[in-house]
Design an enzyme around this catalytic site. Structure first.
Site, mmCIF file in Angstrom:
data_model
loop_
_atom_site.group_PDB
_atom_site.id
_atom_site.type_symbol
_atom_site.label_atom_id
_atom_site.label_comp_id
_atom_site.label_asym_id
_atom_site.label_seq_id
_atom_site.Cartn_x
_atom_site.Cartn_y
_atom_site.Cartn_z
ATOM 1 N N TYR A 1 0.825 -1.210 0.000
ATOM 2 C CA TYR A 1 0.000 0.000 0.000
ATOM 3 C C TYR A 1 0.853 1.252 0.000
ATOM 4 C CZ TYR A 1 0.877 1.015 4.996
ATOM 5 O OH TYR A 1 1.466 1.333 6.194
ATOM 6 N N LYS B 1 6.412 -1.606 1.874
ATOM 7 C CA LYS B 1 5.222 -1.096 2.561
ATOM 8 C C LYS B 1 4.088 -2.097 2.373
ATOM 9 C CE LYS B 1 3.150 3.451 3.364
ATOM 10 N NZ LYS B 1 3.281 3.408 4.806
ATOM 11 N N GLU C 1 12.066 2.915 14.252
ATOM 12 C CA GLU C 1 11.117 3.934 13.777
ATOM 13 C C GLU C 1 9.851 3.829 14.602
ATOM 14 O OE1 GLU C 1 9.709 3.148 9.749
ATOM 15 O OE2 GLU C 1 9.863 0.991 10.059
ATOM 16 N N LEU D 1 10.985 1.849 7.056
ATOM 17 C CA LEU D 1 10.398 2.358 5.820
ATOM 18 C C LEU D 1 11.059 3.705 5.548
ATOM 19 C CD1 LEU D 1 8.067 1.761 3.747
ATOM 20 C CD2 LEU D 1 6.937 3.676 4.871
HETATM 21 N N1 PDD Z 1 2.768 5.171 7.252
HETATM 22 N N2 PDD Z 1 7.415 4.129 8.963
HETATM 23 C C1 PDD Z 1 6.313 3.359 8.880
HETATM 24 C C2 PDD Z 1 6.340 2.004 9.488
HETATM 25 C C3 PDD Z 1 5.169 3.833 8.213
HETATM 26 O O1 PDD Z 1 4.074 3.059 8.116
HETATM 27 C C4 PDD Z 1 5.177 5.148 7.672
HETATM 28 C C5 PDD Z 1 4.007 5.732 6.946
HETATM 29 C C6 PDD Z 1 6.350 5.916 7.789
HETATM 30 C C7 PDD Z 1 6.463 7.306 7.205
HETATM 31 O O2 PDD Z 1 6.527 7.270 5.800
HETATM 32 P P1 PDD Z 1 5.963 8.471 4.906
HETATM 33 O O3 PDD Z 1 6.666 9.694 5.342
HETATM 34 O O4 PDD Z 1 6.288 8.065 3.521
HETATM 35 O O5 PDD Z 1 4.471 8.542 5.164
HETATM 36 C C8 PDD Z 1 7.448 5.360 8.422
HETATM 37 C C9 PDD Z 1 1.546 5.573 6.582
HETATM 38 C C10 PDD Z 1 1.303 7.038 6.603
HETATM 39 C C11 PDD Z 1 0.403 4.760 7.148
HETATM 40 O O6 PDD Z 1 0.612 3.562 7.341
HETATM 41 O O7 PDD Z 1 -0.681 5.299 7.365
#
Ligand code: PDD
Length: 278
Positions: free
Chosen positions: A30, A140, A173, A197
């Site tokens: 996703y 992801k 993270e 991620l």
């Molecule tokens: N999540 N780390 C994890 C485990 C994440 O699921 C996300 C983002 C991030 C930040 O990535 P980005 O800056 O590209 O959004 C880091 C999304 C927003 C979610 O699962 O809703």
């Protein structure tokens, strides 16, 4: 508004098979893209990461990338001006069997929903959780159970976000965000690689840090270091740049939003305005 396997429809009208491998196995990937004033932020980067996730788990690309981009633009036209686009691709419906089906027809869906920015005074309290995830966190995938359990533990512990800590004591993270600390004016964050991620927001913040002359170290750091940091913050598409003022109930620094964090947040927002609001 939802796009599902070729058609647009109201979100409640979307139907997916009970044998969809996303539903049965979490066999899918996703993306979440932020839309500011009707313009997606770094859509290309999200679509590139979607392709990397698809390749990483060997799901065929459901539509050419230009078509996916067009679907996103159409959803933006039909949706609220400040929104998130959720994109998901699964390995499709097939009689249940762990091995991949012979004839894979991926399920592709995307929808748009309103998002509001957190108020400026909001800060996160973090709750540490053991990082029990797999070793390909750069992909992801929708297999988010460890993230959900960690987030729930944080919420039940009175916090806002879970902070993943590995067995060796390093902080990887958050459950849906990346983690940064500031010590003596330097910005420190876990390097990109299979343990985290590589967030689109993370990359944007590293860019604005360079612009602001903030020295950056991309290296693993220990929870003990995080606890002694001057400032700590989290980043993500929905989180943006969020000061984190407590870890397991103890204040970080003076327990207030830190000046470097606020400077980086302001610079990040300027970057968003420049890219999305002309
Ligand atoms: N999540 N780390 C994890 C485990 C994440 O699921 C996300 C983002 C991030 C930040 O990535 P980005 O800056 O590209 O959004 C880091 C999304 C927003 C979610 O699962 O809703």
């Amino acid at each position: 508004m939802l796009y599902l396997n070729g058609s647009y429809m109201p979100i409640e009208e979307g139907r997916v098979s009970v044998e969809d491998r996303g539903f049965q196995f979490g066999d899918g990937v996703y993306e979440v893209v932020r839309v500011y004033d009707g313009r997606p932020f770094r859509l290309d980067r999200h679509l590139k990461r979607l392709q990397e996730s698809l390749d990483g788990v060997r799901i065929p690309t459901p539509e050419p990338v230009e078509k996916i981009a067009e679907v996103c633009r159409e959803l933006v036209r039909r949706g609220p001006a400040n929104a998130q686009i959720y994109l998901q691709v699964t390995r499709g419906a097939a009689p249940r069997s762990h091995a991949f089906p012979g004839d894979i027809r991926p399920t592709f869906l995307a929808y748009v929903r309103e998002v509001r920015r957190y108020p400026d005074e909001k800060s996160f309290s973090l709750v540490t959780v053991p990082d029990i995830r797999w070793s390909r966190c750069n992909l992801k995938t929708i297999c988010l159970l460890p993230n959900l359990l960690a987030k729930q533990k944080a919420v039940e512990g009175g916090g806002d976000e879970g902070l993943f800590v590995r067995e060796d004591g390093t902080v990887s993270e958050g459950t849906s965000s990346n983690a940064f600390l500031i010590k003596a004016g330097r910005l420190i964050t876990h390097p990109a690689g299979p343990r985290i991620l590589d967030g689109v927001t993370r990359v944007a913040v590293l860019e604005v840090a360079a612009d602001q002359g903030v020295p950056v170290e991309q290296r693993p750091f220990l929870l003990a270091e995080a606890r002694k940091a001057d400032e700590f913050f989290m980043t993500g598409t929905l989180t943006e740049v969020m000061p984190a003022v407590r870890i397991d109930g103890e204040p970080v620094g003076d327990g207030r939003q830190g000046p470097v964090t606020l400077r980086l947040r302001a610079a990040f927002r300027e970057r968003v305005d420049k890219e999305c609001r002309g």
